[in-house]
Design a protein around this motif. Structure first.
Motif, PDB file in Angstrom:
ATOM      1  N   ARG A 231       0.852  -1.196   0.000  1.00  0.00           N
ATOM      2  CA  ARG A 231       0.000   0.000   0.000  1.00  0.00           C
ATOM      3  C   ARG A 231       0.887   1.245   0.000  1.00  0.00           C
ATOM      4  N   ASP A 232       0.345   2.317  -0.557  1.00  0.00           N
ATOM      5  CA  ASP A 232       1.107   3.564  -0.593  1.00  0.00           C
ATOM      6  C   ASP A 232       1.340   4.091   0.820  1.00  0.00           C
ATOM      7  N   TYR A 233       2.324   4.947   0.936  1.00  0.00           N
ATOM      8  CA  TYR A 233       2.707   5.477   2.248  1.00  0.00           C
ATOM      9  C   TYR A 233       1.514   6.135   2.954  1.00  0.00           C
ATOM     10  N   ALA A 234       0.789   6.960   2.234  1.00  0.00           N
ATOM     11  CA  ALA A 234      -0.344   7.659   2.864  1.00  0.00           C
ATOM     12  C   ALA A 234      -1.410   6.670   3.308  1.00  0.00           C
ATOM     13  N   ASP A 235      -1.631   5.618   2.534  1.00  0.00           N
ATOM     14  CA  ASP A 235      -2.649   4.632   2.883  1.00  0.00           C
ATOM     15  C   ASP A 235      -2.237   3.784   4.074  1.00  0.00           C
ATOM     16  N   ARG A 236      -0.939   3.704   4.325  1.00  0.00           N
ATOM     17  CA  ARG A 236      -0.470   2.873   5.438  1.00  0.00           C
ATOM     18  C   ARG A 236      -0.550   3.599   6.778  1.00  0.00           C
ATOM     19  N   GLN A 237      -0.841   4.873   6.771  1.00  0.00           N
ATOM     20  CA  GLN A 237      -0.770   5.644   8.007  1.00  0.00           C
ATOM     21  C   GLN A 237      -1.900   5.300   8.982  1.00  0.00           C
ATOM     22  N   LEU A 238      -1.549   5.246  10.240  1.00  0.00           N
ATOM     23  CA  LEU A 238      -2.524   5.024  11.299  1.00  0.00           C
ATOM     24  C   LEU A 238      -2.580   6.258  12.195  1.00  0.00           C
ATOM     25  N   ALA A 239      -3.756   6.555  12.674  1.00  0.00           N
ATOM     26  CA  ALA A 239      -3.894   7.668  13.606  1.00  0.00           C
ATOM     27  C   ALA A 239      -3.314   7.262  14.958  1.00  0.00           C
ATOM     28  N   VAL A 240      -2.706   8.217  15.640  1.00  0.00           N
ATOM     29  CA  VAL A 240      -2.212   7.965  16.997  1.00  0.00           C
ATOM     30  C   VAL A 240      -2.944   8.902  17.962  1.00  0.00           C
ATOM     31  N   PRO A 241      -3.293   8.384  19.141  1.00  0.00           N
ATOM     32  CA  PRO A 241      -3.981   9.240  20.117  1.00  0.00           C
ATOM     33  C   PRO A 241      -3.051  10.354  20.576  1.00  0.00           C
ATOM     34  N   ALA A 242      -3.378  11.565  20.277  1.00  0.00           N
ATOM     35  CA  ALA A 242      -2.428  12.645  20.541  1.00  0.00           C
ATOM     36  C   ALA A 242      -3.135  13.984  20.693  1.00  0.00           C
ATOM     37  N   VAL A 243      -2.398  14.907  21.260  1.00  0.00           N
ATOM     38  CA  VAL A 243      -2.797  16.317  21.283  1.00  0.00           C
ATOM     39  C   VAL A 243      -1.764  17.060  20.449  1.00  0.00           C
ATOM     40  N   ARG A 244      -2.244  17.880  19.546  1.00  0.00           N
ATOM     41  CA  ARG A 244      -1.329  18.570  18.640  1.00  0.00           C
ATOM     42  C   ARG A 244      -1.676  20.049  18.572  1.00  0.00           C
ATOM     43  N   GLY A 245      -0.659  20.858  18.620  1.00  0.00           N
ATOM     44  CA  GLY A 245      -0.861  22.290  18.455  1.00  0.00           C
ATOM     45  C   GLY A 245      -0.003  22.804  17.313  1.00  0.00           C
ATOM     46  N   GLU A 246      -0.626  23.554  16.413  1.00  0.00           N
ATOM     47  CA  GLU A 246       0.109  24.131  15.284  1.00  0.00           C
ATOM     48  C   GLU A 246      -0.101  25.641  15.301  1.00  0.00           C
TER      49      GLU A 246
END
Lengths: 512, 288
Positions: free
Chosen positions: A174-189
């Motif tokens: 599978r392509d790189y983007a399709d292989r991604q899994l979400a991780v439980p996180a807090v993110r600030g940008e």
């Protein structure tokens, strides 16, 4: 369209799109905000085109998207013990956009994999993906909940992308983007003066999703006693074939920060992370190592072990790195490098040792002949150091990238992804022909060909070479929830009778 | 004031004074702007031609511009394909023009966005937002011959060509669709800076909009033709509302229509930022 029809509202000489030709000396009135003022040349054709129903994407608050994906592969090599492999996958996604600064997304992935042959395998996966709430203002974005996080600029191999986890249920096909899994996180940008400050805290570590042990895509092959990335030795093979394997689970997953800047000359970023490695390391029981070191290891050693033969662990690592993207003419050069600490490797006696690791990728994306033919070429270096005589390959140099060319205005797309070892025989080739003549549909036939030496990915999966056909379809619908009826407010009004009794009546409160 | 929009990868303008910016086309964003765009850079071989080109160039088009476009791709034997996208464009100090394109249809490209910064020196910086990666990717801003979203619009068509990049010859007046137009021939001064070897343009004299452009690539016959189907006056600005580009060799057609156009919306500078590029919901309030 042989007539220039000119609509001139102000002069009342209105010619619609009916094709009436006006003389060239017609007068025009400019600058009036008259809706029908203008010029038509021939008749409109766009209205007569049947393109099917499309969601016009008016800004509604809810959106439901789903992608379905089915595929089947034929494996010609008998050594694979699999003749046919299939997959069916559905990825529902619900997004909500509030009227204020909040939004949310809920998504998952349900998949079924089967492998049929002399060794059958079936697996059903139900995975959570993005499930977060987000606050956004002009310069700030805060996201809480499981989310996909991808950092870095290079393709397919991203040395600095260490926060997220990957799904290896189908190896690397599978392509790189399709292989991604979400991780439980807090993110600030936060964006300020052209800089972007990106901070992530992973409040629950998520391991990479691995294929079932009896799957051809497992990182461990009990048939021949091999583990991906570890050379084939008789002792190690006997351990693997009889191994009992445990898996550690973890809580807090660490975090990282990335500062990036986009300029006209180039884009650049630096990152510092303290995270658990998401790809598995098979930590061999120390009793085995002791036996090997004493020269007393025999297959019976395994039956006398206390604890599992091996444990899948995900140790902490420091990651420092950065990436750049530099446009030059019609090409763009990308580079990314990372230094990682505490990368576990096996000693010759299978003990865990922690090495340092430098991974670097440099490449270019360009279009030969200034056409739609896209070429990506990347060179990759992966160097482990700090541990002598490790089992793993301490230096790997390779090329990877892709060729892609659309035909028939994108209705057909031919592509070739590749990975080629330089200092070690390692080959992965993925030619693909896709038919995308109908919007949102992708019908494809592709090949995955692996070859290489023992310690390489191509060598480990060389029996899994296959030809696949598949179809994917994505659809979506925007909607608003029906408005709840407004509760009518009433004002009680008490009316007393002459006998001292009373009756309550309720008078609707007028709407304001 | 804004000037043009571009589409997927390019917008352009550059190196022009504010007056010049006024010049053509209002619609940024698309092929609609295409014709105008390609015309705007024409360098006329004579004073009459130059004056006309300048007049075209100076046409006002508001401080900013937001447009919803519908693009239909037609190939014989294949089902027509539709793309719907929004373009936002605004001029910044020092002749910098920024634009944002956001696709909403079809689903497979929904929310894909492209941010273009057209610098005053004529170069373009571009970033692509890919929802699958939920991240921004820098892309090359100087492509010319590639097709924009598999259409008949080449990236060059969406870029600003400078006056001195072509040698222009005024060919006189010629009727197009019953209207007498000014006809021009434009040949690149440096063949390597264009994917075309020649362009011939019919300019509508009253609106100064090119209503037909024939594109040549080596042969004596054109390989591509663009024709304007409708021009409307929107808020006082002449706006190309519908255009068609036909590949004369394959018969493939690209139809582009401005469904909704709004000028002087008052879009904030922050709309053209990486923060908004990867947060599509933030631009919705400014859609027409």
């Amino acid at each position: 369209m042989n007539y220039l029809t000119i609509a001139i509202v102000s002069s009342a000489l209105l010619c619609s799109t009916s094709g009436v030709a006006l003389a060239q000396n017609q007068s025009f009135v400019f600058g009036q905000e008259t809706e029908s003022e203008g010029f038509s040349f021939g008749s409109s054709e766009i209205d007569t085109m049947d393109v099917g129903e499309q969601d016009a994407q008016s800004p509604k608050h809810w959106k439901f998207n789903t992608e379905v994906d089915f595929g089947a592969g034929y494996l010609p090599y008998e050594e694979a013990n699999v003749d046919v492999s299939t997959h069916a996958r559905i990825t529902p996604e619900l997004t909500w956009r509030g009227d204020n600064r909040f939004s949310a997304k809920f998504s998952g992935e349900i998949a079924h994999f089967s492998e049929l042959g002399s060794r059958d395998s079936n697996d059903v996966q139900v995975l959570y993906q993005d499930n977060y709430v987000r606050y956004t203002d002009d310069n700030l974005k805060l996201t809480a909940g499981p989310q996909k996080i991808i950092w870095g600029s290079t393709d397919e191999i991203k040395p600095t992308d260490r926060i997220g986890a990957q799904n290896f249920s189908q190896g690397i096909i599978r392509d790189y983007a399709d292989r991604q899994l979400a991780v439980p996180a807090v993110r600030g940008e936060y964006v300020k003066d052209g800089f972007k400050f990106d901070g992530v805290g992973v409040f629950k570590h998520r391991n990479a999703e691995l294929a079932e042990e009896d799957s051809m895509w497992s990182f461990i092959n009990r048939n021949n006693g091999r583990v991906l990335g570890v050379p084939n030795t008789p002792e190690f093979a006997s351990i693997v074939q009889q191994a009992t394997i445990d898996e550690e689970s973890y809580g807090f997953g660490g975090g990282g920060a990335r500062i990036s800047k986009k300029t006209s000359l180039m884009d650049g970023a630096v990152t510092l992370q303290r995270v658990r490695q998401t790809t598995p390391f098979y930590d061999i029981n120390p009793q085995i190592s002791a036996a090997v070191e004493a020269g007393s290891f025999t297959p019976t050693t395994l039956s006398s072990l206390s604890g599992a033969t091996a444990t899948i662990i995900n140790p902490w690592t420091w990651v420092m790195g950065g990436d750049v993207s530099i446009p030059i003419g019609a090409s763009i050069f990308r580079g990314e490098v990372a230094w990682l600490s505490d990368v576990p490797v096996h000693s010759q006696s299978f003990r865990r040792r922690d090495a340092n690791n430098i991974q670097a990728v440099a490449g270019v994306e360009f279009y030969p002949g200034d056409t739609d033919f896209r070429v990506i070429v990347q060179s990759v270096a992966n160097v482990l150091y700090g541990v002598d005589n490790m089992l793993e390959q301490d230096e790997q140099y390779s090329l990877n990238g892709s060729f892609e060319n659309p035909f028939l205005h994108g209705d057909l797309v031919a592509s070739l992804d590749y990975g080629l070892g330089i200092n070690e025989h390692d080959v992965y080739i993925n030619p693909k022909l896709s038919y995308r003549g109908i919007d949102n549909h992708d019908l494809y036939v592709e090949g995955h060909f692996f070859d290489g030496s023992d310690v390489t990915v191509g060598g480990f999966y060389e029996d899994n070479s296959q030809v696949r056909v598949g179809w994917s379809y994505e659809f979506g619908k925007s909607f608003d929830l029906p408005k709840m009826p407004v509760k009518q407010a009433y004002t009680p009004k008490r009316k007393y009778t002459p006998k001292g009794k009373y009756v309550d009546t309720y008078v609707p409160v007028p709407e304001r | 004031m804004i000037y043009r929009v571009f589409i997927q990868s390019k917008l352009f303008l550059s190196e022009r004074s504010s007056m010049q910016l006024h010049k053509n086309i209002l619609v940024i964003g698309s092929v609609i702007a295409l014709g105008l765009t390609s015309f705007s850079a024409l360098s006329w071989a004579d004073e009459k031609g130059r004056a006309l080109a300048q007049a075209v160039y100076d046409r006002p088009d508001g401080d900013d511009n937001v447009t919803q476009f519908k693009m239909v791709l037609v190939r014989e034997g294949s089902q027509p394909k539709e793309r719907i996208f929004y373009t936002y464009a605004k001029e910044f100090p020092n002749n910098v023009v920024k634009s944002l394109v956001r696709f909403t249809v079809p689903v497979v490209v929904e929310n894909t966005g492209m941010l273009t910064v057209s610098q005053s020196d004529g170069t373009n910086d571009q970033w692509l937002y890919l929802p699958a990666f939920q991240s921004i990717r820098r892309i090359a801003g100087e492509r010319k011959g590639g097709r924009f979203v598999s259409s008949d619009v080449y990236f060059e068509d969406l870029q600003d060509r400078k006056v001195n990049q072509d040698t222009h010859t005024y060919l006189g007046k010629e009727k197009y669709d019953g209207v007498l137009c000014d006809k021009l021939e434009s040949i690149p001064t440096d063949p390597s800076n264009s994917s075309y070897t020649k362009k011939i343009t019919w300019v509508h004299p009253e609106t100064l909009i090119p209503v037909r452009v024939d594109f040549y690539r080596g042969k004596d016959t054109p390989m591509k033709r663009q024709i304007v189907k409708r021009i409307d006056n929107v808020q006082g600005f002449w706006t190309v509302m519908e255009t068609k580009i036909e590949d004369l060799e394959t018969g493939h057609e690209t139809h582009l229509r401005a469904e909704k156009v709004k000028y002087d919306v008052g879009v904030p500078d922050s709309l053209f930022s990486q923060n908004v590029l990867q947060t599509p919901s933030k631009e919705i309030p400014y859609r027409p």
